[in-house]
Design a protein around this motif. Sequence first.
Motif, mmCIF file in Angstrom:
data_model
loop_
_atom_site.group_PDB
_atom_site.id
_atom_site.type_symbol
_atom_site.label_atom_id
_atom_site.label_comp_id
_atom_site.label_asym_id
_atom_site.label_seq_id
_atom_site.Cartn_x
_atom_site.Cartn_y
_atom_site.Cartn_z
ATOM 1 N N MET A 1 -71.247 25.601 -3.829
ATOM 2 C CA MET A 1 -70.392 26.952 -2.877
ATOM 3 C C MET A 1 -69.925 26.892 -4.482
ATOM 4 O O MET A 1 -69.735 26.329 -5.321
ATOM 5 C CB MET A 1 -69.215 25.782 -2.273
ATOM 6 N N ASP B 1 -69.253 30.616 0.490
ATOM 7 C CA ASP B 1 -69.858 29.837 1.105
ATOM 8 C C ASP B 1 -70.845 30.938 1.867
ATOM 9 O O ASP B 1 -70.519 30.998 3.632
ATOM 10 C CB ASP B 1 -69.881 28.513 1.594
ATOM 11 N N ASP C 1 -67.501 20.108 -2.997
ATOM 12 C CA ASP C 1 -68.109 20.856 -1.473
ATOM 13 C C ASP C 1 -67.577 20.148 -0.406
ATOM 14 O O ASP C 1 -67.158 20.791 0.691
ATOM 15 C CB ASP C 1 -69.514 20.882 -1.977
ATOM 16 N N SER D 1 -65.317 21.763 1.964
ATOM 17 C CA SER D 1 -65.805 22.221 3.652
ATOM 18 C C SER D 1 -65.114 22.025 4.895
ATOM 19 O O SER D 1 -65.126 23.051 5.527
ATOM 20 C CB SER D 1 -67.530 21.939 3.953
#
Length: 288
Positions: A1, A18, A50, A54
């Motif tokens: 990312m 992303d 990440d 996420s």
Amino acid sequence: MRYQRLSSGDQYRLIAVDSGTAYDLTAVKPRLNGFGDLAATADIAGVSVDEIASDIAADAPTIARDSLVNATLPLVPDEVWAAGVTYEISEEARESESGMPEMYLHAYEADRPEIFFKATPSRTVGPNEAIGIRADSTWDVPEPELGIVLYEGSIVGYTIGNDVSSREIEGENPLYLPQAKTYDRCCSIGPAIVSADSVTDPHELTMSMEISRDGELQYEGETSTGNMARTCDELAEFWRNHDTVPELGVLLTGTSLVPDDGFTLQPDDEVRITIDEIGELSNPVIEV
């Protein structure tokens, strides 16, 4: 990312990009307004940045990618350090400017790298902010470099850095290195941080620089981080050894793009540095 930071009044918003989509992480977690906050959360959870991003992005609103042209300094490092003489051409350039050329050859070939303090947060600027050249120097250059982002001494990402330097002052006497390197607006970082997991190989990235003056190209060059004589892990290890490193730091890794000896930066010049997988860092120049 890829992580960037937007200014919203006196507040900042952490944006994660992303697969081409930009997510406003701060909209979900208001206290998460910088990369340092994200790195601290990941460190406590024992997962990568990440993974944390996420999870938050699953509930986060998206924003237009166009808004990222206004991105500011992507993180506020407690300290910026830098490594020198990590590329052969840099070693040769510093030999040519110095009255003690052999010391740079020794540093290039030695087991121990040159690592020096570069900047505090107040001396560091972000994309599109002015970098500074010293009024008491007549030979000043930008130094485009891959920047390692470290949290508690561990590599968590990469960015672009500009280690602006006075070659005149350092060349006059190597003991003047702190004055040649550390002063107002001596360092720029940005435009983004790319997580360590997202960079294919930090030692195989194409890096380029352009310098423009009054709309005319004054310098352009391209290289690869594959030409670096040391690894990122090696430099980070020497930076950490026998020292109390800051919670959030940036370590610049040296340059191999060196303008000809007759070139010096001037006010109103524009410096653009590009590194594959990270982006483009652009800064105008002022005298300080």
